[in-house]
Design a protein around this motif. Structure first.
Motif, PDB file in Angstrom:
ATOM      1  N   VAL A  65       0.812  -1.219   0.000  1.00  0.00           N
ATOM      2  CA  VAL A  65       0.000   0.000   0.000  1.00  0.00           C
ATOM      3  C   VAL A  65       0.846   1.270   0.000  1.00  0.00           C
ATOM      4  N   GLY A  66       2.170   1.130   0.006  1.00  0.00           N
ATOM      5  CA  GLY A  66       2.997   2.327  -0.007  1.00  0.00           C
ATOM      6  C   GLY A  66       4.437   2.036   0.357  1.00  0.00           C
ATOM      7  N   ASN A  67       5.163   3.115   0.706  1.00  0.00           N
ATOM      8  CA  ASN A  67       6.557   2.980   1.080  1.00  0.00           C
ATOM      9  C   ASN A  67       6.921   4.052   2.097  1.00  0.00           C
ATOM     10  N   ALA A  68       8.005   3.789   2.809  1.00  0.00           N
ATOM     11  CA  ALA A  68       8.511   4.731   3.810  1.00  0.00           C
ATOM     12  C   ALA A  68      10.028   4.635   3.791  1.00  0.00           C
ATOM     13  N   SER A  69      10.692   5.779   4.024  1.00  0.00           N
ATOM     14  CA  SER A  69      12.158   5.762   3.941  1.00  0.00           C
ATOM     15  C   SER A  69      12.792   6.769   4.879  1.00  0.00           C
ATOM     16  N   VAL A  70      14.064   6.527   5.132  1.00  0.00           N
ATOM     17  CA  VAL A  70      14.944   7.460   5.834  1.00  0.00           C
ATOM     18  C   VAL A  70      16.159   7.625   4.939  1.00  0.00           C
ATOM     19  N   TYR A  71      16.535   8.878   4.668  1.00  0.00           N
ATOM     20  CA  TYR A  71      17.644   9.137   3.763  1.00  0.00           C
ATOM     21  C   TYR A  71      18.408  10.370   4.221  1.00  0.00           C
ATOM     22  N   GLY A  72      19.594  10.527   3.688  1.00  0.00           N
ATOM     23  CA  GLY A  72      20.391  11.715   3.974  1.00  0.00           C
ATOM     24  C   GLY A  72      21.589  11.418   4.853  1.00  0.00           C
ATOM     25  N   GLU A  73      22.344  12.464   5.082  1.00  0.00           N
ATOM     26  CA  GLU A  73      23.561  12.368   5.884  1.00  0.00           C
ATOM     27  C   GLU A  73      23.222  12.317   7.378  1.00  0.00           C
ATOM     28  N   PRO A  74      24.046  11.611   8.178  1.00  0.00           N
ATOM     29  CA  PRO A  74      23.817  11.597   9.631  1.00  0.00           C
ATOM     30  C   PRO A  74      23.705  13.026  10.169  1.00  0.00           C
ATOM     31  N   GLY A  75      22.749  13.214  11.062  1.00  0.00           N
ATOM     32  CA  GLY A  75      22.499  14.533  11.625  1.00  0.00           C
ATOM     33  C   GLY A  75      21.553  15.373  10.789  1.00  0.00           C
ATOM     34  N   ARG A  77      19.290  13.524   8.506  1.00  0.00           N
ATOM     35  CA  ARG A  77      18.450  12.517   7.853  1.00  0.00           C
ATOM     36  C   ARG A  77      16.972  12.894   7.917  1.00  0.00           C
ATOM     37  N   GLU A  78      16.275  12.581   6.826  1.00  0.00           N
ATOM     38  CA  GLU A  78      14.853  12.898   6.691  1.00  0.00           C
ATOM     39  C   GLU A  78      14.037  11.627   6.496  1.00  0.00           C
ATOM     40  N   VAL A  79      12.786  11.698   6.902  1.00  0.00           N
ATOM     41  CA  VAL A  79      11.847  10.618   6.642  1.00  0.00           C
ATOM     42  C   VAL A  79      10.917  11.048   5.513  1.00  0.00           C
ATOM     43  N   ALA A  80      10.422  10.058   4.804  1.00  0.00           N
ATOM     44  CA  ALA A  80       9.433  10.290   3.753  1.00  0.00           C
ATOM     45  C   ALA A  80       8.508   9.077   3.731  1.00  0.00           C
ATOM     46  N   PHE A  81       7.268   9.298   3.329  1.00  0.00           N
ATOM     47  CA  PHE A  81       6.332   8.179   3.234  1.00  0.00           C
ATOM     48  C   PHE A  81       5.291   8.490   2.171  1.00  0.00           C
ATOM     49  N   TRP A  82       4.725   7.422   1.613  1.00  0.00           N
ATOM     50  CA  TRP A  82       3.688   7.533   0.587  1.00  0.00           C
ATOM     51  C   TRP A  82       2.739   6.364   0.785  1.00  0.00           C
ATOM     52  N   VAL A  83       1.466   6.659   0.900  1.00  0.00           N
ATOM     53  CA  VAL A  83       0.451   5.612   1.036  1.00  0.00           C
ATOM     54  C   VAL A  83      -0.585   5.817  -0.055  1.00  0.00           C
ATOM     55  N   ASP A  84      -0.971   4.727  -0.688  1.00  0.00           N
ATOM     56  CA  ASP A  84      -1.981   4.749  -1.743  1.00  0.00           C
ATOM     57  C   ASP A  84      -3.230   5.498  -1.256  1.00  0.00           C
ATOM     58  N   LEU A  97       5.023   4.819   9.749  1.00  0.00           N
ATOM     59  CA  LEU A  97       6.085   5.721  10.185  1.00  0.00           C
ATOM     60  C   LEU A  97       6.581   5.328  11.576  1.00  0.00           C
ATOM     61  N   ARG A  98       5.690   4.951  12.468  1.00  0.00           N
ATOM     62  CA  ARG A  98       6.117   4.487  13.800  1.00  0.00           C
ATOM     63  C   ARG A  98       7.019   3.270  13.688  1.00  0.00           C
ATOM     64  N   ALA A  99       6.662   2.332  12.823  1.00  0.00           N
ATOM     65  CA  ALA A  99       7.490   1.138  12.634  1.00  0.00           C
ATOM     66  C   ALA A  99       8.857   1.511  12.063  1.00  0.00           C
ATOM     67  N   LEU A 100       8.884   2.439  11.128  1.00  0.00           N
ATOM     68  CA  LEU A 100      10.154   2.887  10.556  1.00  0.00           C
ATOM     69  C   LEU A 100      11.008   3.565  11.624  1.00  0.00           C
ATOM     70  N   LEU A 101      10.405   4.409  12.434  1.00  0.00           N
ATOM     71  CA  LEU A 101      11.145   5.111  13.488  1.00  0.00           C
ATOM     72  C   LEU A 101      11.710   4.123  14.510  1.00  0.00           C
ATOM     73  N   ALA A 102      11.025   3.014  14.743  1.00  0.00           N
ATOM     74  CA  ALA A 102      11.533   1.983  15.648  1.00  0.00           C
ATOM     75  C   ALA A 102      12.769   1.297  15.064  1.00  0.00           C
ATOM     76  N   GLU A 103      12.834   1.220  13.741  1.00  0.00           N
ATOM     77  CA  GLU A 103      13.991   0.631  13.056  1.00  0.00           C
ATOM     78  C   GLU A 103      15.200   1.554  13.056  1.00  0.00           C
ATOM     79  N   VAL A 104      14.942   2.854  13.143  1.00  0.00           N
ATOM     80  CA  VAL A 104      15.998   3.860  13.029  1.00  0.00           C
ATOM     81  C   VAL A 104      16.016   4.692  14.319  1.00  0.00           C
ATOM     82  N   PRO A 105      16.804   4.276  15.311  1.00  0.00           N
ATOM     83  CA  PRO A 105      16.808   5.001  16.581  1.00  0.00           C
ATOM     84  C   PRO A 105      17.549   6.339  16.533  1.00  0.00           C
ATOM     85  N   GLU A 106      18.266   6.590  15.447  1.00  0.00           N
ATOM     86  CA  GLU A 106      19.027   7.842  15.304  1.00  0.00           C
ATOM     87  C   GLU A 106      18.111   9.058  15.403  1.00  0.00           C
TER      88      GLU A 106
END
Length: 155
Positions: A65-75, A77-84, A97-106
């Motif tokens: 149903v979509g995608n979510a990402s974290v990208y960019g340089e440390p310090g 980094r940005e999140v992005a998401f897209w849902v149908d 987004l909550r699940a993604l944030l749990a994967e990326v503790p930074e």
């Protein structure tokens, strides 16, 4: 509805392509590729994005149903998401987004959204992001410069 994330599979890309060519979703997102219908540019973007970012496919009861990402340089980094669009308003983007944030503790992590994109701003707020600034930028999907909200999620 069970919301899960997994690595992006090549078979997800046609779904993402279809989603990125929904006129209403493009208008809401505002900051989109110059020509979302350019399949070669889409494929190049995803090859590059998958090599430099943490990108996840969003599944709702097993359906893509979509995608979510974290990208960019440390310090920075940005999140992005897209849902149908067919799934808007069901809490899927927030859960993803909550699940993604749990994967990326930074932290900090940043996000940007069109200032009038109340749905995305609500998702970001529910996940703990707070507005830090406003900016103006050219929104390809709208063909004009618009106001953008800049947000941060602190540690």
């Amino acid at each position: 509805m069970q919301i899960t994330l997994r690595e992006v599979h090549d078979s997800d890309l046609p779904v993402f392509y279809r989603q990125m060519n929904d006129p209403e979703a493009l208008r809401m997102a505002a900051f989109t590729p110059k020509d979302p219908s350019d399949r070669e540019a889409f494929d190049a973007y995803w090859r590059h994005n998958r090599s430099i970012a943490l990108v996840r496919t969003v599944l709702a009861d097993g359906d893509v149903v979509g995608n979510a990402s974290v990208y960019g340089e440390p310090g920075e980094r940005e999140v992005a998401f897209w849902v149908d669009r067919a799934y808007w308003g069901r809490g899927i983007a927030t859960a993803a987004l909550r699940a993604l944030l749990a994967e990326v503790p930074e932290r900090p992590l940043y996000a940007r959204a069109a200032a009038d994109n109340s749905g995305s701003l609500r998702v970001l707020d529910k996940c703990g992001f707070r507005e830090t600034a406003r900016a103006r930028g050219f929104a390809q999907a709208r063909g004009t410069e618009i106001e953008e909200t800049v947000l941060v999620l602190e540690g």
